[in-house]
Design an enzyme around this catalytic site. Structure first.
Site, PDB file in Angstrom:
ATOM      1  N   CYS A   5      37.147  41.141  39.159  1.00  0.00           N
ATOM      2  CA  CYS A   5      35.863  41.837  39.060  1.00  0.00           C
ATOM      3  C   CYS A   5      35.731  42.365  37.636  1.00  0.00           C
ATOM      4  CB  CYS A   5      35.815  42.981  40.061  1.00  0.00           C
ATOM      5  SG  CYS A   5      34.311  43.940  39.959  1.00  0.00           S
ATOM      6  N   LEU A   6      34.998  41.635  36.826  1.00  0.00           N
ATOM      7  CA  LEU A   6      34.801  42.066  35.439  1.00  0.00           C
ATOM      8  C   LEU A   6      33.377  41.679  35.039  1.00  0.00           C
ATOM      9  CD1 LEU A   6      36.035  43.257  32.847  1.00  0.00           C
ATOM     10  CD2 LEU A   6      36.827  40.989  32.252  1.00  0.00           C
TER      11      LEU A   6
END
EC number: 2.3.2.23
Lengths: 199, 182
Positions: A92-93
Site C-alpha cells: 500500500c503505497l
C-alpha cells in the site's frame, strides 16, 4: 509491447546500474527473460530498522501503458510491515496508485519502498493486524519484524524464544509458516495462537 | 621526474573525464522527463520541466481528472504549456502521431499607443451601470469613467466626471427622501 515502455525500461535499467545506490548495494534490478515486462527488484533493509541486514526481493510487472501508469510491484520476500501484506506481499503505497507520476522510475520506486520500510504509515495500513501491533505494542512489532527478516530475508537477528514457540506448534502438527503467522498475529501468545489454529 | 609526468597524465585524464561528464550532462539537460529520450517537439511546463509534446499529451489524457506535472506535481494544463522552437530542424516527423498539434506559443503585441484619447469617449472609455435591488441604496451602485489606461486624459473629462457624480448624488438623495416620505 508498447515501444515507449520498452525503451524506457531499457534506459531505466541502465540508470539503476549506474546509480550510487547499486554501488552501495542498497537497490538492484534484474531482468526476467528479455521481454522487459517483468523484472526482479532487490532492496536492502534500511539501517536502524528491524529490516537491517535483510535482502528483500520484489516482483515488478511493467504494464503496456508504462510510464503513464505505475508498475505493479509486490514483495516476494515475506515481510512484517504495516503497509505490506504479510500474506501476499501486496504493497500500500500512494505512488504505486493514484500518486504515480510519469517521471518516476524504477530507481525512485525502489528508493521509495526503502523509505517506506524505514517509516511505516500505520494509519493507512495494508495489513491491519500488523498495523495494530505496530501502534499498540511497538516492541513486539520490532522483534517480530526482525525475526521475519532473519527467517525470510537473511537478517542477522535470531530469536530463540520465538523459535521455541514455533517449534511447539509444529509439534502439534501445524505447518511452520502458518505457526509463525498465528504467533505473530497474537503477539507471540502461544495459548491464543493455539486456540485460533485449532478452532 | 617520473612522478611529475604521472601527475600531468592523471590531470589530463581528469580533464578528459570532466569534458565527457559535461557532454553527458548537456545531453541529459534536453531529455524528455517521460520517455527519457531526447525531447522531440519539445514543450516546457510553467514549472520549468521539459517534455516531448506527444509524451506530455498522453500523460494529460491518462490523468484527465488530475492534471499535474509528472516531475514536481505542480498543476499544469494544455493551455499553459510553452513550446520550444530551436533553430533549424523544422520537419514534422513523429512516429506517435494522432496527437493534436503542440499548442502554439502565446504572443502579446506591444501596445500601439497612438491616436487622440480625447475622442475615445465612445469606444470603451465610458462605462456606466445601474442596478435597482431590494435595498434602495442599490440604486446607485456604480458609475465610473475610465479612459484606456486608467489615467485622466485632461480636457473636459474630469470636470464632466465631477459634475455627473454630483448629479447622481442629488438624484439618489431625492430618491431616498421620496422613499422615506412615501
Amino acid at each position: 509491447m508498447n515501444n515507449i515502455a520498452t525503451q524506457r525500461i531499457k534506459r531505466e535499467f541502465k540508470e539503476v546500474i549506474k546509480s550510487e545506490e547499486l554501488a552501495k548495494c542498497s537497490i538492484k534490478v534484474d531482468l526476467i527473460g528479455d521481454s522487459y515486462t517483468e523484472l526482479k527488484g532487490e532492496i536492502a533493509g534500511p539501517p536502524d530498522t528491524p529490516y537491517e541486514g535483510g535482502t528483500f526481493f520484489l516482483e515488478i510487472k511493467v504494464p503496456e501503458t508504462y510510464p503513464f501508469n505505475p508498475p505493479k510491484v509486490r514483495f516476494m520476500t515475506k515481510i512484517w510491515h504495516p503497509n505490506i501484506s504479510s500474506v501476499t506481499g501486496a504493497i500500500c503505497l500512494d505512488i504505486l496508485k493514484d500518486q504515480w507520476a510519469a517521471a518516476m522510475t524504477l530507481r525512485t520506486v525502489l528508493l521509495s519502498l526503502q523509505a517506506l520500510m524505514a517509516a511505516a504509515e500505520p494509519d493507512d495500513p495494508q495489513d491491519a493486524v500488523v498495523a495494530k501491533q505496530y501502534k499498540e505494542y511497538p516492541e513486539i512489532f520490532a522483534k517480530t519484524a526482525s525475526h521475519w527478516t532473519n527467517v525470510y530475508a537473511g537478517g542477522p537477528n535470531k530469536n530463540s524464544e520465538f523459535d521455541t514457540k514455533i517449534q511447539r506448534l509444529i509439534d502439534m502438527g501445524i505447518e511452520r509458516d502458518q505457526a509463525r503467522g498465528a504467533l505473530s498475529t497474537y503477539n507471540w501468545d502461544l495459548e491464543r495462537a493455539t486456540e485460533q489454529l485449532f478452532s | 621526474m617520473a612522478t611529475t609526468s604521472n601527475e600531468s597524465d592523471s590531470s589530463r585524464k581528469n580533464t578528459d573525464n570532466r569534458e565527457n561528464d559535461n557532454k553527458d550532462e548537456q545531453n541529459n539537460m534536453f531529455e524528455c522527463n517521460i520517455c527519457l529520450d531526447y525531447a522531440k517537439d519539445a514543450v516546457v511546463s510553467v514549472c520549468g520541466h521539459l517534455f516531448c509534446w506527444p509524451c506530455l499529451h498522453q500523460w494529460l489524457e491518462t490523468r484527465s481528472s488530475r492534471q499535474v506535472c509528472p516531475v514536481c506535481k505542480a498543476v499544469i494544463s494544455k493551455d499553459k504549456v510553452i513550446p520550444i522552437y530551436g533553430r533549424g530542424n523544422t520537419k514534422q516527423e513523429d512516429p506517435r502521431n494522432k496527437v493534436p498539434p503542440r499548442p502554439a506559443g502565446q504572443r502579446t503585441e506591444p501596445d500601439a499607443n497612438t491616436g487622440f484619447p480625447g475622442f475615445n469617449f465612445g469606444d470603451g472609455g465610458f462605462h456606466l451601470s445601474f442596478g435597482i435591488g431590494a435595498f434602495p441604496f442599490g440604486f446607485l451602485t456604480s458609475f465610473n469613467f475610465s479612459d484606456r489606461h486608467g489615467v485622466p486624459v485632461g480636457g473636459q473629462l474630469p470636470q464632466d466626471d465631477h459634475y455627473l457624480s454630483k448629479l447622481f448624488l442629488w438624484i439618489a438623495v431625492i430618491f431616498i427622501i421620496w422613499l422615506l416620505l412615501a
